[in-house]
Design a protein around this motif. Structure first.
Motif, PDB file in Angstrom:
ATOM      1  N   THR A  38      -7.390  19.160   6.748  1.00 14.80           N
ATOM      2  CA  THR A  38      -5.560  19.051   6.523  1.00 14.80           C
ATOM      3  C   THR A  38      -5.173  19.112   8.137  1.00 14.80           C
ATOM      4  O   THR A  38      -5.837  19.581   8.912  1.00 14.80           O
ATOM      5  CB  THR A  38      -5.034  20.167   5.788  1.00 14.80           C
ATOM      6  N   THR A  40      -1.528  17.717  10.893  1.00 18.38           N
ATOM      7  CA  THR A  40      -0.174  17.503  11.267  1.00 18.38           C
ATOM      8  C   THR A  40      -0.136  16.823  12.531  1.00 18.38           C
ATOM      9  O   THR A  40      -1.210  16.918  13.296  1.00 18.38           O
ATOM     10  CB  THR A  40       0.596  18.788  11.394  1.00 18.38           C
ATOM     11  N   SER A  77       2.083  14.689   7.666  1.00 14.67           N
ATOM     12  CA  SER A  77       0.747  15.508   7.350  1.00 14.67           C
ATOM     13  C   SER A  77      -0.166  14.654   6.871  1.00 14.67           C
ATOM     14  O   SER A  77       0.179  13.841   6.076  1.00 14.67           O
ATOM     15  CB  SER A  77       1.473  16.471   6.480  1.00 14.67           C
TER      16      SER A  77
END
Length: 223
Positions: A38, A40, A77
């Motif tokens: 993950t 950003t 994101s």
């Protein structure tokens, strides 16, 4: 079992490295498998200005990384699966959720406050140093918009600078992100247009990932 190599010449540091257990000498082939990642990103963007009768290319940035014209902020994101092949190459795919904040003049129906979703497939190369420092160099992306004002369109990003991070000692987690800033380019792929360069941007990124599957032939531990 410790494997000691005989070194006829070289620095003390090189001799020490050669005397380490082979399992401790982190090489590209030790990073193999699928990682759920993950991340950003936040970007400063200068977009092309498009009217029904004209096209003005993005103003770009000065050598000191200052926008040369109107600029906006783009934030996104991402949720991905990174596949490390064990030979210094890999591919990742996933989805990004993108927020355009006061981004002026971009090609396509973008406006300040618009939210989009896009799927992407992106090749990369990587290196792992003996101290487990990870460097990832991203290739050109193919981004397919699935929601928002650009749904159905495709574009590509290029010029993303190398990202640097670390691999955990047991190889089950990774972290990486921006290191040196650079200007990236976004180019329209589909539907085609006469002037495909949509915008240029400078971004900073942060990612973390966890191992979810070993590749064939990889080792399951660091022993």
């Amino acid at each position: 079992m410790q494997i000691v190599k005989t070194v006829a010449a070289g620095s003390a540091a090189a001799m020490l490295l050669a005397a380490l257990p082979a399992s401790a000498q982190w090489r590209n082939d030790r990073l193999r498998g699928d990682y759920a990642v993950t991340g950003t990103s936040i970007c400063i963007v200068t977009g092309a200005v498009v009217t029904p009768t004209s096209y003005t290319p993005p103003a770009g940035f000065s050598p000191t990384l200052v926008p040369l014209g109107p600029a906006g902020v783009n934030s996104f994101s991402s949720t991905d699966v990174y596949t490390f092949n064990g030979d210094g190459t890999g591919t990742y795919s996933g989805r990004s959720i993108i927020a355009n904040l006061n981004q002026p003049g971009s090609v396509g129906p973008q406006s300040g406050g618009a939210i989009s979703a896009a799927d992407h497939v992106i090749p990369f190369t990587y290196t792992v140093a003996h101290d487990r420092t990870l460097t990832i160099v991203q290739g050109p992306s193919l981004n397919t918009f699935t929601a928002g004002p650009r749904a159905g369109q495709q574009n590509s990003s290029s010029g993303v600078p190398p990202q640097v991070g670390r691999v955990s000692r047991d190889g089950t987690s990774i972290v990486f992100g921006s290191f040196d800033p650079a200007v990236e380019t976004l180019t329209r792929v589909s539907p085609p247009v006469d002037n495909p360069i949509e915008s240029v941007r400078i971004c900073h990124r942060a990612h973390s990932g966890a191992l979810i599957g070993r590749g064939q032939g990889s080792q399951d531990d660091d022993n």
